[in-house]
Design a protein around this motif. Structure first.
Motif, PDB file in Angstrom:
ATOM      1  N   LEU A  81     -14.395   3.686  -5.357  1.00  0.00           N
ATOM      2  CA  LEU A  81     -13.043   4.162  -5.073  1.00  0.00           C
ATOM      3  C   LEU A  81     -12.970   5.688  -5.118  1.00  0.00           C
ATOM      4  O   LEU A  81     -12.258   6.316  -4.333  1.00  0.00           O
ATOM      5  CB  LEU A  81     -12.038   3.552  -6.068  1.00  0.00           C
ATOM      6  N   THR A  82     -13.756   6.289  -6.001  1.00  0.00           N
ATOM      7  CA  THR A  82     -13.772   7.748  -6.100  1.00  0.00           C
ATOM      8  C   THR A  82     -14.475   8.371  -4.895  1.00  0.00           C
ATOM      9  O   THR A  82     -14.026   9.372  -4.345  1.00  0.00           O
ATOM     10  CB  THR A  82     -14.477   8.186  -7.406  1.00  0.00           C
ATOM     11  N   LEU A  83     -15.571   7.748  -4.463  1.00  0.00           N
ATOM     12  CA  LEU A  83     -16.323   8.251  -3.304  1.00  0.00           C
ATOM     13  C   LEU A  83     -15.477   8.224  -2.033  1.00  0.00           C
ATOM     14  O   LEU A  83     -15.634   9.051  -1.145  1.00  0.00           O
ATOM     15  CB  LEU A  83     -17.586   7.403  -3.090  1.00  0.00           C
ATOM     16  N   LEU A  84     -14.578   7.246  -1.955  1.00  0.00           N
ATOM     17  CA  LEU A  84     -13.749   7.097  -0.750  1.00  0.00           C
ATOM     18  C   LEU A  84     -12.605   8.107  -0.698  1.00  0.00           C
ATOM     19  O   LEU A  84     -11.930   8.249   0.313  1.00  0.00           O
ATOM     20  CB  LEU A  84     -13.174   5.680  -0.684  1.00  0.00           C
ATOM     21  N   LYS A  85     -12.421   8.822  -1.774  1.00  0.00           N
ATOM     22  CA  LYS A  85     -11.271   9.702  -1.921  1.00  0.00           C
ATOM     23  C   LYS A  85     -11.027  10.683  -0.767  1.00  0.00           C
ATOM     24  O   LYS A  85      -9.897  10.814  -0.306  1.00  0.00           O
ATOM     25  CB  LYS A  85     -11.359  10.458  -3.240  1.00  0.00           C
ATOM     26  N   PRO A  86     -12.065  11.375  -0.256  1.00  0.00           N
ATOM     27  CA  PRO A  86     -11.812  12.326   0.839  1.00  0.00           C
ATOM     28  C   PRO A  86     -11.198  11.673   2.073  1.00  0.00           C
ATOM     29  O   PRO A  86     -10.552  12.345   2.876  1.00  0.00           O
ATOM     30  CB  PRO A  86     -13.208  12.877   1.157  1.00  0.00           C
ATOM     31  N   PHE A  87     -11.425  10.381   2.236  1.00  0.00           N
ATOM     32  CA  PHE A  87     -10.922   9.689   3.430  1.00  0.00           C
ATOM     33  C   PHE A  87      -9.677   8.864   3.109  1.00  0.00           C
ATOM     34  O   PHE A  87      -9.209   8.094   3.919  1.00  0.00           O
ATOM     35  CB  PHE A  87     -11.994   8.759   4.000  1.00  0.00           C
ATOM     36  N   GLU A  88      -9.151   9.041   1.883  1.00  0.00           N
ATOM     37  CA  GLU A  88      -8.167   8.072   1.397  1.00  0.00           C
ATOM     38  C   GLU A  88      -6.937   7.940   2.291  1.00  0.00           C
ATOM     39  O   GLU A  88      -6.513   6.838   2.579  1.00  0.00           O
ATOM     40  CB  GLU A  88      -7.757   8.368  -0.052  1.00  0.00           C
ATOM     41  N   LYS A  89      -6.371   9.057   2.742  1.00  0.00           N
ATOM     42  CA  LYS A  89      -5.136   8.964   3.538  1.00  0.00           C
ATOM     43  C   LYS A  89      -5.341   8.135   4.791  1.00  0.00           C
ATOM     44  O   LYS A  89      -4.560   7.244   5.087  1.00  0.00           O
ATOM     45  CB  LYS A  89      -4.632  10.355   3.901  1.00  0.00           C
ATOM     46  N   THR A  90      -6.412   8.441   5.512  1.00  0.00           N
ATOM     47  CA  THR A  90      -6.695   7.734   6.749  1.00  0.00           C
ATOM     48  C   THR A  90      -6.932   6.252   6.491  1.00  0.00           C
ATOM     49  O   THR A  90      -6.353   5.397   7.161  1.00  0.00           O
ATOM     50  CB  THR A  90      -7.971   8.335   7.410  1.00  0.00           C
ATOM     51  N   ILE A  91      -7.788   5.967   5.529  1.00  0.00           N
ATOM     52  CA  ILE A  91      -8.121   4.570   5.246  1.00  0.00           C
ATOM     53  C   ILE A  91      -6.889   3.800   4.769  1.00  0.00           C
ATOM     54  O   ILE A  91      -6.591   2.724   5.260  1.00  0.00           O
ATOM     55  CB  ILE A  91      -9.232   4.469   4.170  1.00  0.00           C
ATOM     56  N   ILE A  92      -6.177   4.391   3.828  1.00  0.00           N
ATOM     57  CA  ILE A  92      -5.032   3.692   3.243  1.00  0.00           C
ATOM     58  C   ILE A  92      -3.925   3.482   4.282  1.00  0.00           C
ATOM     59  O   ILE A  92      -3.373   2.388   4.395  1.00  0.00           O
ATOM     60  CB  ILE A  92      -4.490   4.448   2.004  1.00  0.00           C
ATOM     61  N   GLU A  93      -3.642   4.497   5.078  1.00  0.00           N
ATOM     62  CA  GLU A  93      -2.592   4.344   6.089  1.00  0.00           C
ATOM     63  C   GLU A  93      -2.954   3.276   7.103  1.00  0.00           C
ATOM     64  O   GLU A  93      -2.113   2.471   7.515  1.00  0.00           O
ATOM     65  CB  GLU A  93      -2.321   5.681   6.790  1.00  0.00           C
ATOM     66  N   HIS A  94      -4.220   3.231   7.484  1.00  0.00           N
ATOM     67  CA  HIS A  94      -4.695   2.206   8.408  1.00  0.00           C
ATOM     68  C   HIS A  94      -4.540   0.815   7.784  1.00  0.00           C
ATOM     69  O   HIS A  94      -4.035  -0.116   8.410  1.00  0.00           O
ATOM     70  CB  HIS A  94      -6.163   2.474   8.763  1.00  0.00           C
ATOM     71  N   ARG A  95      -4.975   0.685   6.544  1.00  0.00           N
ATOM     72  CA  ARG A  95      -4.886  -0.587   5.813  1.00  0.00           C
ATOM     73  C   ARG A  95      -3.440  -1.035   5.676  1.00  0.00           C
ATOM     74  O   ARG A  95      -3.093  -2.196   5.888  1.00  0.00           O
ATOM     75  CB  ARG A  95      -5.459  -0.448   4.389  1.00  0.00           C
ATOM     76  N   MET A  96      -2.575  -0.101   5.288  1.00  0.00           N
ATOM     77  CA  MET A  96      -1.171  -0.426   5.066  1.00  0.00           C
ATOM     78  C   MET A  96      -0.534  -0.934   6.358  1.00  0.00           C
ATOM     79  O   MET A  96       0.228  -1.892   6.343  1.00  0.00           O
ATOM     80  CB  MET A  96      -0.397   0.809   4.560  1.00  0.00           C
ATOM     81  N   LYS A  97      -0.862  -0.296   7.476  1.00  0.00           N
ATOM     82  CA  LYS A  97      -0.292  -0.691   8.755  1.00  0.00           C
ATOM     83  C   LYS A  97      -0.759  -2.104   9.108  1.00  0.00           C
ATOM     84  O   LYS A  97       0.029  -2.962   9.473  1.00  0.00           O
ATOM     85  CB  LYS A  97      -0.725   0.303   9.824  1.00  0.00           C
ATOM     86  N   LYS A  98      -2.050  -2.344   8.969  1.00  0.00           N
ATOM     87  CA  LYS A  98      -2.622  -3.664   9.252  1.00  0.00           C
ATOM     88  C   LYS A  98      -1.963  -4.737   8.391  1.00  0.00           C
ATOM     89  O   LYS A  98      -1.579  -5.798   8.883  1.00  0.00           O
ATOM     90  CB  LYS A  98      -4.135  -3.651   8.950  1.00  0.00           C
ATOM     91  N   LEU A  99      -1.885  -4.448   7.085  1.00  0.00           N
ATOM     92  CA  LEU A  99      -1.348  -5.428   6.137  1.00  0.00           C
ATOM     93  C   LEU A  99       0.115  -5.761   6.432  1.00  0.00           C
ATOM     94  O   LEU A  99       0.541  -6.905   6.290  1.00  0.00           O
ATOM     95  CB  LEU A  99      -1.481  -4.911   4.701  1.00  0.00           C
ATOM     96  N   SER A 100       0.865  -4.737   6.864  1.00  0.00           N
ATOM     97  CA  SER A 100       2.292  -4.976   7.102  1.00  0.00           C
ATOM     98  C   SER A 100       2.506  -5.899   8.296  1.00  0.00           C
ATOM     99  O   SER A 100       3.543  -6.538   8.426  1.00  0.00           O
ATOM    100  CB  SER A 100       3.019  -3.649   7.305  1.00  0.00           C
ATOM    101  N   GLN A 101       1.516  -5.972   9.180  1.00  0.00           N
ATOM    102  CA  GLN A 101       1.651  -6.807  10.380  1.00  0.00           C
ATOM    103  C   GLN A 101       1.043  -8.195  10.205  1.00  0.00           C
ATOM    104  O   GLN A 101       1.122  -9.038  11.079  1.00  0.00           O
ATOM    105  CB  GLN A 101       0.971  -6.107  11.576  1.00  0.00           C
ATOM    106  N   LYS A 102       0.416  -8.409   9.064  1.00  0.00           N
ATOM    107  CA  LYS A 102      -0.298  -9.658   8.846  1.00  0.00           C
ATOM    108  C   LYS A 102       0.675 -10.806   8.573  1.00  0.00           C
ATOM    109  O   LYS A 102       1.653 -10.636   7.848  1.00  0.00           O
ATOM    110  CB  LYS A 102      -1.223  -9.470   7.631  1.00  0.00           C
TER     111      LYS A 102
END
Ligand SMILES: [Mn+2]
Length: 227
Positions: free
Chosen positions: A141-162
């Motif tokens: 989770l710490t290693l992913l930090k630099p990409f967090e906004k992109t990854i999380i926003e993508h995930r959140m969008k996907k999840l909201s449509q599921k």
């Protein structure tokens, strides 16, 4: 073994904030005293996406997180981490948090031995196990930090449509396989499947997001209801 108290409240699979506001509203009612409980069981996937070691992810659910902080100072809360909400130990210091590894946890309800877990522990397969291990790792989770906004926003969008509410083909068979791991228990309580069904000693809790219901202990029995 911890006792499940009369009027204990079980909230499962709210998938907040993407699939309705019920979770936040119920936490507000608990805080105001409009709804009272002796003991709160958060059964996992209460948040549609929340994990520790990450501040950005908290911004999507800050109101509910704040309320849980408040409630946990005056109410006994047990949180069974789900596959959408995990690594929560440090985030909720006054809540008893159970990781997937620590589940199922045995409780007592009167004379009955009750096994409680989110519901994704058994009969999931090797791939899922590995995925869970990696995802729940602090270093990862710490290693992913630099990409967090992109990854999380993508995930959140996907999840909201599921689509998260559906019947489960041959659910009885699945339950039968799960119960092979529970010969010791008199009762098994799980969320995760969103079925709102009791099959023998197995209780598949209603999903707050799907059925709009939660579970309450009344006169020593579990009942599903809308609060
Ligand atoms: Mn789940």
């Amino acid at each position: 073994m911890i006792e499940i108290k009369e009027n204990a409240l079980f909230i499962a699979d709210s998938h907040y904030p993407h699939h309705g506001n019920d979770f936040l509203v119920l936490l507000q009612k608990l805080e105001s005293g409009e709804v009272e409980t002796s003991q709160l069981f958060l059964m996992g996937d209460n948040f549609d996406l929340l994990f520790g070691y990450n501040d950005y992810i908290q911004t999507f659910s800050s109101k509910a997180i704040g309320l849980l902080h408040k409630l946990s100072t005056k109410l006994e809360i047990h949180y069974f981490e789900g596959n959408h909400d995990f690594c929560l130990n440090e985030l909720f210091p006054s809540i008893k948090v159970y990781s997937r590894e620590e589940q199922p946890k045995m409780f007592k309800l009167g004379e009955k031995k009750v096994a409680i877990s989110h519901g994704d522990k058994y009969v999931t397969g090797f791939g899922y196990d590995l995925y869970c291990k990696i995802l729940r790792n602090k270093t990862a989770l710490t290693l992913l930090k630099p990409f967090e906004k992109t990854i999380i926003e993508h995930r959140m969008k996907k999840l909201s449509q599921k689509h998260i509410c559906h019947d489960f083909y041959d659910f009885e068979k699945r339950v039968e396989a799960i119960l092979e791991n529970y010969t010791e228990a008199d009762m098994v309580i799980e969320g995760h499947f969103h079925q709102s069904k009791t099959i023998g000693k197995y209780i598949s809790l209603p999903s707050q997001a799907c059925q709009g219901k939660v579970a309450v202990i009344e006169e020593g029995e579990m009942v599903f209801k809308t609060l």
